[in-house]
Structure formats: structure tokens, C-alpha cells
Enzyme design. Structure first.
Site, PDB file in Angstrom:
ATOM      1  N   ASP A  21       2.680  -5.868  14.577  1.00  0.00           N
ATOM      2  CA  ASP A  21       3.373  -5.899  13.285  1.00  0.00           C
ATOM      3  C   ASP A  21       4.838  -5.366  13.345  1.00  0.00           C
ATOM      4  OD1 ASP A  21       3.607  -5.935  10.545  1.00  0.00           O
ATOM      5  OD2 ASP A  21       1.959  -4.646  10.320  1.00  0.00           O
TER       6      ASP A  21
ATOM      7  N   ASP B 223       1.279 -10.768   3.775  1.00  0.00           N
ATOM      8  CA  ASP B 223       0.317  -9.789   3.390  1.00  0.00           C
ATOM      9  C   ASP B 223      -0.548  -9.704   2.266  1.00  0.00           C
ATOM     10  OD1 ASP B 223       0.836  -8.049   5.713  1.00  0.00           O
ATOM     11  OD2 ASP B 223       2.206  -6.801   4.583  1.00  0.00           O
TER      12      ASP B 223
END
Length: 728
Positions: A449, A513
């Protein structure tokens, strides 16, 4: 010199040099073997203009009287004084080709600058273009911009690019191509949620399956610009460049700077032709992912930071029962990480949560036949961490001094800062910690990430996004070399780092997301314009999305997730009864068809009804090679909202072999599935579906299905059906 002519997959690229500098005189439709004398293309000289023809060079130059955006901006610093050699006059030294690649060297001996341009027209029609500038002078040369540009034909009159934000990435926008310059700038220090994965010019009204399109993509994960530059003389260039900060690239004598690669494709068959060129390139790479893409369960939306071994063991057991093949433990496993305020940078397993390390969970996962994956964010750091307290000088900021010495830091973003990978000690620390995790644990997959923009990004008081991006690339490359069996996903607070630069180093991207299926329909459609589905993470989220609070049936979420690298981000322990059986059936359906989804041609129908999205995957061996009875295509018919018309009407199913016969069947949901009554509004069913799931179906040629289509059920908004098409 004779012109250089590159040809592949219906595309020609011609580079002429007869005016002294290299110029792309044609990029578009294949022109065949023979070319005329290209002097016939010399333009007239208009009044009140330069007294000669003005070339639109491979690197457009003011020294040739080009009045548009220049290809090279920079200047020489002599005795500490900047601004010299601000306008170079590059002329061809050599130009060679083997028919698919070309190397053009241009030089200005007076300015002490040489630029080498490498062009490759790949077998599927994708063009790759990059420049390298060398400082041949005796003093420093500051590079402000080195752009890669391509001309488009006069009938390109519309521009299409993509924009977005967190949880709404890659949405299209169109505008007329008008005189002047249209610039899309990314100053995020990463690619950006609003970055344009595709920058396209085309003929009026070009669509998925019709019109001419010229499209580019800049393969760079840092600051950048993409642009269309339409000059007053009617010529238009499209291209891109790295957006360099203040004095980020100053070349000492003998040093070089290489531009990011610009990838570009031409199509006379609309956007689907552009997609084919990109997919062909991806899938021909020797390091492209191979083998079945495993069904994934990611724990984030199941447990968040609540890392309890018993809970996770239950989740692993439930996942294995469903048929999951990869179990990924998300954020919260390392020291001090009970929320997102602390711990980033301390890449040690938290002994208070995991007294026996990750081994008990990993063994439970692998003993059930699943791979184990782990979330990391190696490029970031919390101030509340052991590493930040020990090494404040490793944190990025605009000041020479560290924040402990009174230096200023950028504003926090998600309570975190950026690790200065340009600092060799910081880079080595990060490499050593991730390397140790992979050596000490049976980890098959990293979810990597990157959760903030790189703003006021500096090393030792100087702008350093350029060097940080290269350092991050080196980190990926080194870990992949040390652990070639480990797959890496590029996640960047969802889809903020999606580009061919990062995809050369990773095996998957996380498109967003947002797991809301309605939002994902658009996000995945436009991500898939460039990136093939086997590289796009696509998960079934909870019934009610935690980012939008929308509630969707399982069938809609599952059909949406199918056309990617399929998985779940959901506490599947809570899925019981008929819903669990339906989920199992869909996982089995993905496994049965993933080879097709991850190797076929992506097809998107042009629908006059804006509430309807129709897309599918057609077997790549469609041209006569499909065995009778084999699945030739999967299509999704998606209703995003209500429409003006009472019924969907006939829906085209394009992309099939025109002269072959096919059978079309409803695959999911069928009338026996729990979600069917929520999906279809039936006063009287469509005739070809009226006989029940086993006996229903329609048979027709590919030409008929593409030109006439079939009537479809009337669908509720935010619902979809999945069609299976088999060859007869």
C-alpha cells in the site's frame, strides 16, 4: 536519408529526416509496403510566418519555428549563472530501423546536447517511445522537461481523458479538441486518483466499437503531465512528460536523463481496438502472471484492526469452505498498530498480539490449501513509531534539517509521513525489514500500500519526487529479485498508483478502495481500457458498502467482481444458508471461466441507453478455433439506473465470429437463484428465456448477435445478468 517505416497489426509509423530533424509524418492506419516521395507532404508557407516549412519534430523545437509546446525545455549553468543554451537545434546524426524498432540520434554540438530516441512498435500494435538526453558539454545542464509527443490526424476532433478521486477513480470526461493546449497535471508525487490512465483523441463521436482513436499512456508513477497541443496551423500533438520540480534534474558533463516511456496505440475500431493493443503487449511479457488467478479473501473489511487469532482462524476456516485460494492479512499485524496513528515503519510482528508470531495463522491457512498474503506499506512512516524516534532524518520534508532539529515537515496525511528512500540508509532499512519478513514467514503475496500524496517532498532540502520514484522502483525490483515466487499487489489508498511503470514491477493493482458494485462498474470498465482483468483486483464487498452505504444483492456484486482478479473483502463467517450456497456457486463459476476471462478479448458494446452497460470477454481463439460446445464468451448486461424506455429492448453482443453459430444462455442469476426476483421485473418473461434455466436459450450467428442482438429481461436498477455464449 530514407524514411523509417514501422508496421504492425494494422498500424504504420513513419519517421522522416529529410528536413534535417526527425519528424513523425504519419502515425495511424497501415500504409502498406511502398511509400511515395515524402517531399509531397511539404506544407505551403502561409503569409506572416516563418519563411520555410515548420516541422512538428520528434522533439518539437523553437529553433525550427515550432510555436507549440516544445519537446525539450532546459538550460545550461555556466560559472553559476543559469539560462544559457535555452534553445537547442537538434539535427539527425543517425536513424536506423529493423522494421519494428527505430533508433534516432539527434545532436546539437554547439549546445552540447545529444538526444537518443528509441521507438518500438510491438506485435499487437502498441507503440513504445522514450528519449534519453546526454549532456556533452563542459558545464551542468538543467533539464526542466523532456516530453514524448506524437501527431494525430486532422480528423481527430474530440479528446477523452479520465479523472476521479478516492473511491471514484477513472471516470471519463470528453471535450472538443480546440486550438490551444489541454493539460492534465499530476502533482501528487504518485500517479494520483485523478490521473488519466488513458489520454485519447478521436474522430467525432468515437465509441467502444467505432471511430478512429489515437491514445497515449505515460508509464510513470511520480509527478507528470499529459497534454494535447493544437497549433494555429491545424496540427495537433498529444503526449506526456515527467513533471520535474525545482532543479530536480541537473546533468553534470557526461550524465544522462531518460524520459518515462510513452505507450501509444491507434485504432480504427474504437476504444476496443486500443484495449487490444495494450492487452497484447501485457500478455506477451515474459514476466506476465501465469496460471489460474487464485480466489482471494482480504481481511480488511472483515476485521479491520481487530487482529484476534481465534477470529482469524474462524475466518480462514470459513474461507476455505467457500473455495478461497489466497488469504490476505491486512493492516494491524505489526508493533503498535491498533489504529492508523502509530506503528508505520516498524515492520516487526507485534509480540503482544502475536506472541508466537504469524506462524499459527500461516500454518492454519496453508494447511487448508490456501496461500498466505500480508499487507505492508514500506514507503510510509508514523511519527509515533520506533523508527521515526530513532531516525527522524529518514522522514521526507522540505527542510535541510530534520523535524527533531527544527526542520519543517509536510502536513500529515492519514497521520503519516513518507520514508525518504533517496537516503541510502533508509532504503536499506526498509529493504532489510521486508526481506526478513519474507524469509522468516511462508508469505506468497504482498499487498503493498501507499496511502498518501508526496507533497513538499524533499531530500536534504531539495525537491526529490523524481529520485524517490526511482528509489521505490529499485526497492520493488530488489525484493522481486530476492523473492521471485512472491506476488506483489500495488495498492495506493486504492487506485492512486495505476500505471505501466508500477505494473512492470507488480502482479496486480487494487483498482479502488470502493467495493460498491455500482461504483466499481465504471471504475473497472475504464481501468480495463488499458489494464487486463487478470491484473485488476476485483472483490465482493459486504452487502452494504462501507464507503457509500449502498446495499446490493449478491448477484450484482458477484457479476461485477467476476471480470477481474476475483476475491472477497467481507466477513464471510456471516454468510449462511441460501446466500452461502449462492456465493459458493459463484466462486465455482469464476474458477470454471477464469481462463477465458484472463486470456480473452475485452468487448464493450455501444449502447444508446446510458443506463445500460454491456461488456464481455470473447475467447481469443474465436476465429475458428473454438471447439463445439466450448464457452466462447461471457457477457454482463448491467442496469445502472432507471431509463426513459419501459424495456431494455434488443441488446447487441458484439465481437463474435460473424459466420459462426452460437447459443446464448442465462448463466447467473437463474430463476432458481435467491436474487432472481430482485433482478428481473417480469410481467411476462423474454421468450428465449421463458422455458426455464435448462431448456432456455437462443441460437444465432455471430453476425446476427452483433448487428441485431437479443431482447433482454427488464432489469431493476443496480442489477445485472450474466450470459454464457457457447460455440455450436
Amino acid at each position: 536519408m530514407h524514411p523509417l517505416h514501422l508496421r504492425s497489426a494494422g498500424t504504420s509509423l513513419i519517421i522522416s529526416t529529410h528536413r534535417g530533424e526527425a519528424e513523425i509524418t504519419h502515425w495511424g492506419a497501415d500504409l502498406g509496403d511502398s511509400l511515395p516521395d515524402l517531399s509531397i507532404l511539404n506544407e505551403p508557407v502561409p503569409p506572416s510566418a516563418a519563411d520555410t516549412n515548420v516541422p512538428a519534430g520528434l522533439l518539437p523545437q523553437a529553433s525550427s519555428s515550432w510555436q507549440g509546446r516544445p519537446g525539450l525545455r532546459g538550460h545550461r549553468v555556466i560559472d553559476g549563472v543559469p539560462g544559457f543554451d535555452f534553445s537547442v537545434r537538434l539535427r539527425v546524426v543517425s536513424a536506423t530501423t529493423d522494421g519494428s524498432t527505430a533508433v534516432v540520434i539527434q545532436s546539437d554540438p554547439d549546445a552540447g546536447i545529444t538526444v537518443t530516441s528509441n521507438l518500438t512498435l510491438h506485435p499487437g500494435g502498441l507503440l513504445e517511445l522514450r528519449h534519453e538526453l546526454r549532456n556533452d558539454g563542459t558545464s551542468p545542464f538543467q533539464v526542466d522537461e523532456l516530453a514524448t509527443v506524437l501527431p494525430v490526424a486532422p480528423d481527430a476532433v474530440e479528446l477523452l481523458d479520465l479523472t476521479g478521486r478516492w473511491c471514484r477513480e477513472r471516470h471519463p470526461q470528453r471535450r472538443p479538441l480546440q486550438q490551444g493546449t489541454w493539460v492534465r497535471t499530476g502533482r501528487h508525487g504518485r500517479t494520483g486518483h485523478d490521473s488519466s490512465l488513458l489520454f485519447a483523441a478521436g474522430t467525432a463521436g468515437f465509441g467502444n466499437r467505432h471511430g478512429k482513436v489515437w491514445a497515449t499512456h505515460l508509464a510513470w508513477s511520480g509527478n507528470h503531465e499529459q497534454f494535447a497541443d493544437s497549433a494555429a496551423d491545424g496540427r495537433t500533438m498529444i503526449g506526456g512528460s515527467e513533471l520535474l520540480g525545482a532543479a530536480e534534474v541537473v546533468l553534470q558533463p557526461g550524465e544522462s536523463y531518460a524520459s518515462p516511456a510513452l505507450f501509444a496505440a491507434y485504432s480504427d475500431r474504437g476504444l476496443d481496438g486500443i484495449t487490444e493493443a495494450f492487452y497484447s503487449w501485457f500478455r506477451a511479457r515474459p514476466h506476465h502472471v501465469s496460471g489460474p488467478r487464485p480466489v482471494v479473501l482480504n481481511t480488511w473489511e472483515a476485521v479491520y484492526f481487530d487482529h484476534n487469532l481465534d477470529t482469524l482462524l474462524e475466518l480462514a476456516e470459513s474461507a476455505a469452505d467457500l473455495g478461497v485460494e489466497r488469504f490476505v492479512l491486512d493492516d494491524g499485524w505489526f508493533r503498535g498498530r491498533r489504529d492508523d496513528h502509530a506503528g508505520l515503519g516498524d515492520w516487526y510482528v507485534d509480540e503482544t498480539v502475536w506472541p508466537n508470531g504469524l506462524t499459527p495463522l500461516i500454518q492454519a491457512v496453508t494447511s487448508r490449501g490456501m496461500d498466505f498474503g500480508l499487507w505492508v506499506e514500506p514507503e510510509m512512516v508514523n511519527l509515533d513509531s520506533d523508527v521515526a524516534r530513532a531516525h527522524p532524518e529518514w522522514i521526507v520534508g522540505p527542510s535541510v534539517a530534520s523535524y527533531k532539529e527544527g526542520g519543517r515537515l509536510p502536513l500529515e496525511w492519514r497521520h503519516q509521513h513518507v520514508m525518504d528512500l533517496v537516503n541510502p540508509e533508509a532504503w536499506q532499512y526498509v529493504y532489510d525489514r521486508i526481506d526478513a519478513l519474507l524469509r522468516e514467514n511462508d508469505i506468497s503475496y504482498l499487498k503493498w500500500d501507499q496511502n498518501r500524496d508526496l507533497l513538499e517532498h524533499g531530500h536534504a532540502g531539495r525537491a526529490s519526487v523524481h529520485e524517490q520514484t526511482l528509489a521505490a522502483y529499485r526497492l520493488f525490483d530488489a525484493l522481486r529479485a530476492a523473492h521471485p515466487e512472491v506476488e506483489i499487489e500495488s495498492c495506493s489508498s486504492g487506485g492512486a498508483r495505476v500505471d505501466l511503470g508500477i505494473l512492470e514491477r507488480t502482479d496486480r493493482i487494487w483498482a479502488s478502495d470502493c467495493n460498491d458494485a455500482l461504483e466499481r462498474q465504471t471504475i473497472q470498465r475504464w481501468t480495463g481500457m488499458v489494464v487486463p482483468p487478470e491484473l485488476v483486483g476485483s472483490h465482493i464487498g459486504p452487502t452494504t458498502s462501507h464507503t457509500t452505504a449502498r446495499t446490493h444483492d449478491l448477484s450484482f456484486r458477484a457479476i461485477t467482481a467476476l471480470f477481474g482478479h476475483f476475491g472477497m473483502e467481507w466477513d464471510v463467517r456471516s454468510v449462511t444458508g441460501p446466500e452461502r450456497e449462492e456465493l459458493k456457486r459463484f466462486i465455482a463459476l469464476y474458477k470454471a471461466h477464469r481462463d477465458l476471462i484472463h486470456s480473452g478479448r475485452m468487448v464493450r458494446a455501444d449502447s444508446p441507453d446510458e443506463s445500460l452497460m454491456v461488456h464481455g470477454v470473447v475467447a481469443s481463439e474465436y476465429d475458428g478455433g473454438i471447439p463445439a460446445g466450448a464457452t466462447a464468451a461471457l457477457f454482463a448486461v448491467v442496469k445502472t439506473r432507471t431509463s426513459f424506455a419501459e424495456q431494455v429492448g434488443r441488446v447487441s453482443l458484439p465481437g463474435l465470429d460473424a459466420d459462426r453459430g452460437y447459443r446464448v444462455e442465462l448463466l447467473f442469476p437463474t430463476p432458481e437463484d435467491p436474487d432472481y426476483s430482485h433482478t428481473v421485473i417480469e410481467a411476462q418473461p423474454v421468450q428465449w428465456l421463458a422455458s426455464g434455466a435448462e431448456a432456455s436459450g437462443a441460437e444465432a450467428s455471430g453476425r446476427f448477435l452483433g448487428e441485431v442482438g437479443l431482447p433482454m429481461p427488464v432489469l431493476h436498477p443496480e442489477h445485472a445478468v450474466l450470459l454464457r455464449i457457447t460455440a455450436l
